[in-house]
Design a protein around this motif. Structure first.
Motif, PDB file in Angstrom:
ATOM      1  N   TYR A   1      37.317  32.442  30.930  1.00  0.00           N
ATOM      2  CA  TYR A   1      37.515  32.123  29.506  1.00  0.00           C
ATOM      3  C   TYR A   1      36.788  30.827  29.160  1.00  0.00           C
ATOM      4  O   TYR A   1      36.133  30.707  28.137  1.00  0.00           O
ATOM      5  N   ASP A   2      36.932  29.872  30.059  1.00  0.00           N
ATOM      6  CA  ASP A   2      36.304  28.574  29.862  1.00  0.00           C
ATOM      7  C   ASP A   2      34.787  28.725  29.738  1.00  0.00           C
ATOM      8  O   ASP A   2      34.153  28.153  28.848  1.00  0.00           O
ATOM      9  N   GLN A  13      35.008  36.063  23.805  1.00  0.00           N
ATOM     10  CA  GLN A  13      35.844  36.166  25.009  1.00  0.00           C
ATOM     11  C   GLN A  13      35.631  37.533  25.652  1.00  0.00           C
ATOM     12  O   GLN A  13      35.562  38.538  24.946  1.00  0.00           O
ATOM     13  N   THR A  53      36.035  38.281  37.470  1.00  0.00           N
ATOM     14  CA  THR A  53      36.862  37.406  38.291  1.00  0.00           C
ATOM     15  C   THR A  53      36.688  37.690  39.770  1.00  0.00           C
ATOM     16  O   THR A  53      36.976  36.856  40.608  1.00  0.00           O
ATOM     17  N   PRO A  77      41.179  31.909  33.878  1.00  0.00           N
ATOM     18  CA  PRO A  77      40.935  30.718  33.057  1.00  0.00           C
ATOM     19  C   PRO A  77      39.498  30.232  33.138  1.00  0.00           C
ATOM     20  O   PRO A  77      38.904  29.841  32.136  1.00  0.00           O
ATOM     21  N   TRP A 113      44.437  37.013  37.735  1.00  0.00           N
ATOM     22  CA  TRP A 113      45.261  36.059  37.009  1.00  0.00           C
ATOM     23  C   TRP A 113      44.789  34.617  37.228  1.00  0.00           C
ATOM     24  O   TRP A 113      44.706  33.820  36.298  1.00  0.00           O
TER      25      TRP A 113
END
Lengths: 295, 288
Positions: free
Chosen positions: A34-35, A44, A54, A31, A27
């Motif tokens: 994605y960035d 994506q 991640t 971000p 979680w």
């Protein structure tokens, strides 16, 4: 509450914590992924791909447990295998720096605490005047002024182990004083009267009655004292660009955004605290057993 | 040289006065006893400050190392505005917010797991273990997550205060005896009624114990967290920068404010405790 079957609940909770940890890793680090994808102008990433990504970031917002474990192994076990356990890149070296300050501070603090407690128990003026100030002394957030103490002592030419140890001392003497005063006063009036009828001197009453009966209190205090000694040593390493020690590792990690390094230093410190408390508890049971008070 | 001798003379004189004061047999005169109990530590404290002042001046200790108390006082008077701004940033924002959130969530989690003995058995040893850990080390991580402003400091305070509250509340809730609980059961009282009428009052001493421990922890956590990054205001920030500029009197002024705030915070919690748990033996004994 029964003591039986503690392991399964504890393991359950730990499993839950690790699961939450992994979930938060995805979680919190998503971000960034994605960035990255947006900047690289690619699609994506799919969810399954995202998960593996991640958990393999170099500077994650929250490192995954296995990343921390790898870092820990790289800086401890792997260093030993290479035959350089005390190289400056090894966490063992940094732990040793912190541990030595902790132990020195803990020893001085314990000695000071016991001395003060003996004085307080045997002298009424000291009891009334020192005790309130011992308590007041703890409302000063010493951890907050630790950096200044280090800087000042450095300016006076005292550097290295002692300044850090003094902060540990300041933190650890308090529980020892409070616990020992309680412990030395724990023999009841009948026992003290018995010593009196034996016409025991003050020192005899101390060594044969007060000192032995204070042991359970002493060890309970020592457990708290050793844990906060470690905190003191770590915070003592934060300022003045300390180069070695677990606290310095954390600071360096936060400067360079090396989250994995911070977490591994944090886990190492936790392990150290656990081991120190365990050693004190072990000494506690051994002493009580020799005194025939084992539970 | 004279100042040093004066310092020792004052010390010995104060010690002698205290010895005499303690030796006075007040008998049943409790008022007199109370005055003595207050005077003895007060004299001791004044002695510390006088000896500090005289020794620093007598031995010519550079003020960079240890300024005399008078100089610190002068600094406090002249820079109240800065001190107030720092106090506001660190104490009124970070400490209070973190303290309320940390203690509140610890209390609520304790109430939640109270219904499950399984979770209780799992969480208690872990909570005890966590309280021995150097939690202050999460400060750099929190600063990274929540930014430089007071929110990250409040987060550190939340984590530091959560576990003492959790462990103490769980222990406190277990403190009511089986007899009393059975009695509540025979009254056909609900879980909620048993909670408010019996178990929370018996848990109050434990809860206040945690609140007192947390009051000092919270201040420490907030100040130390500021070493890892902060806007240009705050007690921790001021301490670390003024040390760098060798303005040690300012640092000591900040320490004095921190000590005062910490004592007042602790004292306030202790006063509320006396009012709420007036029935507890440890408080009744003091009143007599």
């Amino acid at each position: 509450m029964t003591s039986t079957g503690k392991t399964i609940p504890v393991l359950t909770i730990i499993t839950i914590i690790v699961a939450i940890w992994y979930a938060s890793v995805v979680w919190m680090n998503a971000p960034f992924e994605y960035d990255q994808a947006e900047r690289a102008k690619v699609e994506q990433p799919a969810f399954s791909e995202l998960i593996s990504k991640t958990m393999a970031q170099e500077r994650p917002v929250l490192p995954a447990p296995h990343q921390v474990a790898q870092e820990l192994w790289k800086t401890t076990g792997a260093m030993i295998q290479k035959g350089r356990p005390f190289s400056k890149r090894s966490l063992i070296y940094h732990s040793w720096i912190t541990l030595s300050a902790t132990l020195l501070g803990f020893l001085i603090g314990t000695a000071l605490g016991i001395t003060l407690a003996v004085g307080i128990v045997h002298n009424r003026a000291m009891d009334k005047s020192v005790m309130p100030w011992v308590i007041t002394s703890q409302t000063i957030p010493i951890l907050a002024i630790a950096p200044m103490i280090i800087v000042v002592l450095n300016a006076m030419g005292i550097s290295g182990l002692l300044p850090k140890a003094l902060i540990s001392t300041y933190l650890s003497f308090f529980p020892v004083v409070v616990g020992m005063v309680k412990g030395l006063r724990s023999p009841d009036a009948a026992q003290l009267d018995l010593m009196h009828t034996y016409s025991a001197s003050r020192s005899q009453a101390f060594w044969k009655l007060r000192w032995p009966s204070s042991m359970p209190y002493l060890f309970t205090s020592l457990k708290i004292a050793v844990a906060i000694s470690l905190v003191g040593a770590i915070v003592g390493e934060l300022p003045t660009g300390a180069v070695a020690g677990l606290g310095a590792r954390m600071l360096a990690g936060s400067y360079y955004g090396q989250t994995i390094q911070i977490w591994s230093a944090l886990l190492m410190a936790s392990a150290l605290a656990a081991i120190l408390v365990m050693i004190v508890s072990l000494a506690h049971t051994m002493v009580l057993r020799r005194m025939g008070q084992a539970t | 040289m004279i100042l040093i001798i004066a310092a020792f003379a004052f010390w010995i004189a104060a010690w002698w006065v205290n010895q005499r004061l303690v030796a006075i047999d007040t008998g049943l005169n409790t008022k007199q006893q109370r005055v003595i109990d207050l005077a003895v530590p007060l004299i001791f404290g004044i002695t510390i400050f006088v000896v500090w002042e005289l020794l620093v001046r007598g031995l010519n200790v550079p003020t960079v190392l240890l300024p005399p108390p008078s100089m610190i006082w002068a600094r406090i008077i002249t820079s109240t505005a800065t001190l107030w701004a720092d106090f506001q940033q660190t104490f009124l924002k970070a400490v209070i917010a973190g303290y309320v959130l940390g203690c509140g969530s610890g209390f609520i989690v304790a109430l939640l797991i109270d219904r499950s003995p399984f979770l209780q058995r799992g969480l208690l040893p872990l909570g005890n273990f966590v309280s021995a850990l150097p939690i202050i080390g999460v400060a750099p991580i929190m600063v990274m997550w929540f930014g430089f402003d007071w929110q990250s400091k409040a987060a550190v305070v939340v984590i530091m205060t959560f576990f003492p509250m959790l462990v103490n509340t769980v222990q406190g809730l277990a403190a009511s005896g089986n007899m009393e609980r059975d009695l509540m059961n025979t009254y056909a009282s609900s879980w909620w009624q048993t909670m408010t009428r019996l178990r929370l009052p018996t848990a109050a001493p434990f809860i206040f114990n945690a609140l007192k421990i947390n009051s000092t922890l919270a201040l420490i956590g907030a100040i130390v967290a500021e070493f890892f990054g902060t806007p240009i205001v705050g007690m921790g920030f001021r301490i670390s920068t003024e040390v760098g500029r060798m303005n040690v009197d300012m640092v000591w002024a900040e320490i004095a404010v921190a000590a005062l705030a910490g004592s007042a915070f602790y004292g306030g919690v202790a006063l509320i405790e006396r009012a709420v748990t007036f029935w507890h033996p440890s408080i009744r004994a003091q009143k007599s």
